[in-house]
Design an enzyme around this catalytic site. Structure first.
Site, PDB file in Angstrom:
ATOM      1  N   GLY A 115       0.850  -1.203   0.000  1.00  0.00           N
ATOM      2  CA  GLY A 115       0.000   0.000   0.000  1.00  0.00           C
ATOM      3  C   GLY A 115       0.878   1.244   0.000  1.00  0.00           C
ATOM      4  O   GLY A 115       1.856   1.312   0.729  1.00  0.00           O
TER       5      GLY A 115
ATOM      6  N   ARG B 155      13.015  10.507  -3.671  1.00  0.00           N
ATOM      7  CA  ARG B 155      13.802  11.717  -4.021  1.00  0.00           C
ATOM      8  C   ARG B 155      15.154  11.712  -3.311  1.00  0.00           C
ATOM      9  O   ARG B 155      16.192  11.980  -3.926  1.00  0.00           O
ATOM     10  CB  ARG B 155      12.992  12.954  -3.631  1.00  0.00           C
ATOM     11  CG  ARG B 155      13.718  14.280  -3.737  1.00  0.00           C
ATOM     12  CD  ARG B 155      12.768  15.380  -3.265  1.00  0.00           C
ATOM     13  NE  ARG B 155      13.368  16.698  -3.293  1.00  0.00           N
ATOM     14  CZ  ARG B 155      14.018  17.242  -2.267  1.00  0.00           C
ATOM     15  NH1 ARG B 155      14.184  16.550  -1.148  1.00  0.00           N
ATOM     16  NH2 ARG B 155      14.492  18.462  -2.364  1.00  0.00           N
TER      17      ARG B 155
ATOM     18  N   SER C  84       2.441  -7.978  -5.185  1.00  0.00           N
ATOM     19  CA  SER C  84       2.754  -8.954  -6.228  1.00  0.00           C
ATOM     20  C   SER C  84       2.537 -10.395  -5.770  1.00  0.00           C
ATOM     21  O   SER C  84       3.209 -10.872  -4.855  1.00  0.00           O
ATOM     22  CB  SER C  84       4.205  -8.761  -6.679  1.00  0.00           C
ATOM     23  OG  SER C  84       4.546  -9.746  -7.620  1.00  0.00           O
TER      24      SER C  84
ATOM     25  N   ASP D 290       0.239   2.020   8.334  1.00  0.00           N
ATOM     26  CA  ASP D 290      -0.252   1.190   9.451  1.00  0.00           C
ATOM     27  C   ASP D 290       0.580   1.280  10.728  1.00  0.00           C
ATOM     28  O   ASP D 290       0.103   0.907  11.796  1.00  0.00           O
ATOM     29  CB  ASP D 290      -0.319  -0.281   9.021  1.00  0.00           C
ATOM     30  CG  ASP D 290      -1.462  -0.536   8.061  1.00  0.00           C
ATOM     31  OD1 ASP D 290      -2.265   0.386   7.842  1.00  0.00           O
ATOM     32  OD2 ASP D 290      -1.542  -1.658   7.529  1.00  0.00           O
TER      33      ASP D 290
ATOM     34  N   ALA E  70     -11.954  11.023  20.945  1.00  0.00           N
ATOM     35  CA  ALA E  70     -13.080  10.105  20.700  1.00  0.00           C
ATOM     36  C   ALA E  70     -13.564   9.495  22.016  1.00  0.00           C
ATOM     37  O   ALA E  70     -12.799   9.391  22.985  1.00  0.00           O
ATOM     38  CB  ALA E  70     -12.646   9.004  19.738  1.00  0.00           C
TER      39      ALA E  70
ATOM     40  N   ARG F  54     -24.530   6.845  13.032  1.00  0.00           N
ATOM     41  CA  ARG F  54     -24.122   6.905  11.630  1.00  0.00           C
ATOM     42  C   ARG F  54     -22.725   6.297  11.463  1.00  0.00           C
ATOM     43  O   ARG F  54     -21.930   6.312  12.397  1.00  0.00           O
ATOM     44  CB  ARG F  54     -24.080   8.355  11.140  1.00  0.00           C
ATOM     45  CG  ARG F  54     -25.411   9.073  11.255  1.00  0.00           C
ATOM     46  CD  ARG F  54     -26.432   8.472  10.318  1.00  0.00           C
ATOM     47  NE  ARG F  54     -27.799   8.896  10.636  1.00  0.00           N
ATOM     48  CZ  ARG F  54     -28.519   9.693   9.872  1.00  0.00           C
ATOM     49  NH1 ARG F  54     -28.016  10.169   8.756  1.00  0.00           N
ATOM     50  NH2 ARG F  54     -29.742  10.012  10.214  1.00  0.00           N
TER      51      ARG F  54
HETATM   52  O1  F6P Z   1      -1.112  -1.576   4.300  1.00  0.00           O
HETATM   53  C1  F6P Z   1      -1.740  -0.352   4.301  1.00  0.00           C
HETATM   54  C2  F6P Z   1      -3.222  -0.478   4.101  1.00  0.00           C
HETATM   55  O2  F6P Z   1      -3.683   0.817   3.800  1.00  0.00           O
HETATM   56  C3  F6P Z   1      -4.015  -1.088   5.240  1.00  0.00           C
HETATM   57  O3  F6P Z   1      -4.279  -0.211   6.284  1.00  0.00           O
HETATM   58  C4  F6P Z   1      -5.262  -1.532   4.529  1.00  0.00           C
HETATM   59  O4  F6P Z   1      -5.912  -2.540   5.241  1.00  0.00           O
HETATM   60  C5  F6P Z   1      -4.726  -2.020   3.225  1.00  0.00           C
HETATM   61  O5  F6P Z   1      -3.530  -1.291   2.991  1.00  0.00           O
HETATM   62  C6  F6P Z   1      -5.635  -1.847   2.038  1.00  0.00           C
HETATM   63  O6  F6P Z   1      -5.004  -2.398   0.937  1.00  0.00           O
HETATM   64  P1  F6P Z   1      -5.456  -2.308  -0.578  1.00  0.00           P
HETATM   65  O7  F6P Z   1      -4.840  -1.079  -1.146  1.00  0.00           O
HETATM   66  O8  F6P Z   1      -4.871  -3.533  -1.194  1.00  0.00           O
HETATM   67  O9  F6P Z   1      -6.951  -2.260  -0.576  1.00  0.00           O
END
Ligand code: F6P
Length: 321
Positions: A11, A21, A73, A128, A187, A245
């Site tokens: 991600g 960079r 991948s 994360d 929260a 909500r």
């Molecule tokens: O690893 C980062 C992350 O944003 C997680 O928080 C989330 O669960 C996951 O990637 C979502 O992944 P994808 O882009 O494959 O939907």
């Protein structure tokens, strides 16, 4: 000519571009030829190598996403995929591969190094914050700031309508985004994968708030908390009689310009990675401890189990009474 290849994997996270960079510009300064590999390990298998120059990383420091693109991948998980990747690195005469990504990407880099003798250096890029060896990962700070902005906006409307809002944030295995944004965003409740929450306690909190002249509440729920968010919304509405909500922030949290903290971390990690490559040091995961840049043994770093911050979790309940 000594050669470095750099890729982003998994991600994307805000700050990945700042790290690219730094690798490119510092690497060129130190006499390396730098190749960017597109789409992470997919591009490594396909031979998607592009030579980078100083200008190819111009105007990206402040941009989210990754100019090199990224992927998860499946092919790289196969022995054939890894052989192709290693062959391409040899063909392009790459001395060191710099991998910017999260835990899965770092494990991939470790396999390449152990099974094919490739020199690898890893930079922690994931929103994360689930890599325990480092204080924080690149993108986490920006993602939490994005969630805080959302909480502030949602609180305005939820207080105007006396509503309770569940905000679902990212984090399948790690509750850090939820935990830190819940504490800093004030929260009333947080639901994380690390702690099994008491549903009655959650309902009580909402009802007590109502009796206490608090007409609205914000509940932060990590996506990895083992209950479907829509189901939770329905059940809470039934049990409390409140107007509940659901807002799912999803990919909003991954985009956007990196914060000061993430730009600094990314830049320092990029410079450190090149410094290690220059010294022919391999098998390292870069991070920070107490704010200082450090390079851990990659295999050891990946074995460190994350420790959930129970104190922060408990304080959310105390401070929101
Ligand atoms: O690893 C980062 C992350 O944003 C997680 O928080 C989330 O669960 C996951 O990637 C979502 O992944 P994808 O882009 O494959 O939907």
């Amino acid at each position: 000519m000594r050669r470095i290849a750099v890729l982003t994997s998994g991600g994307d996270s805000p700050g990945m571009n700042a790290a690219i960079r730094a690798v490119v510009r510092y690497g060129i300064e130190k006499g390396f030829t730098i190749y960017g590999v597109e789409r992470g390990f997919e591009g490594l298998i396909d031979g998607a190598f592009i030579q980078m120059d100083r200008r190819s990383v111009g105007d990206i420091l402040q941009r989210g996403g990754t100019i090199l693109k990224t992927a998860r991948s499946e092919r790289f998980k196969t022995p054939e995929g890894k052989v192709r990747a290693a062959q391409n690195l040899e063909t392009f005469q790459i001395e060191t591969l710099i991998v910017i990504g999260g835990e899965g990407s770092m494990n991939g880099a470790l396999e390449l190094s152990k099974e094919h003798g490739i020199k690898v250096i890893c930079i922690p890029g994931t929103i994360d914050n689930d890599l325990a060896y480092t204080d924080t990962t690149i993108g986490f700070d920006t993602a939490v700031n994005t969630v805080l902005d959302a909480i502030t906006r949602i609180r305005d409307t939820s207080s105007a309508h006396d509503r309770t809002t569940i905000i679902e944030v990212m984090g399948r295995q790690s509750g850090d985004i939820a935990l830190y944004s819940a504490l800093a965003g004030g929260a009333e409740y947080v639901l994380v994968p690390e702690v099994e929450a008491d549903f009655n306690d959650l309902c009580r909190k909402i009802i007590e708030g109502k009796n206490n002249r608090r007409q609205h509440s914000v509940i932060i729920k990590a996506e990895g908390y083992p209950m479907d968010s829509s189901e939770l919304t329905t059940q809470l509405a039934q049990r409390t009689g409140k107007d509940i909500r659901l807002v799912v922030l999803s990919y909003l949290q991954r985009g956007g310009s990196p914060s000061f903290h993430d730009r600094m971390l990314a830049t320092e990690c990029g410079v450190k990675a090149v410094t290690l490559a220059e010294e022919e040091i391999s098998g390292k995961a870069i991070g920070t401890v107490g704010g200082n840049i450090v390079a851990f043994d990659l295999e050891d770093a990946l074995k460190i189990e994350p420790v959930f911050n129970q104190e922060l979790y408990d304080n959310i309940g105390i401070l929101s009474k």
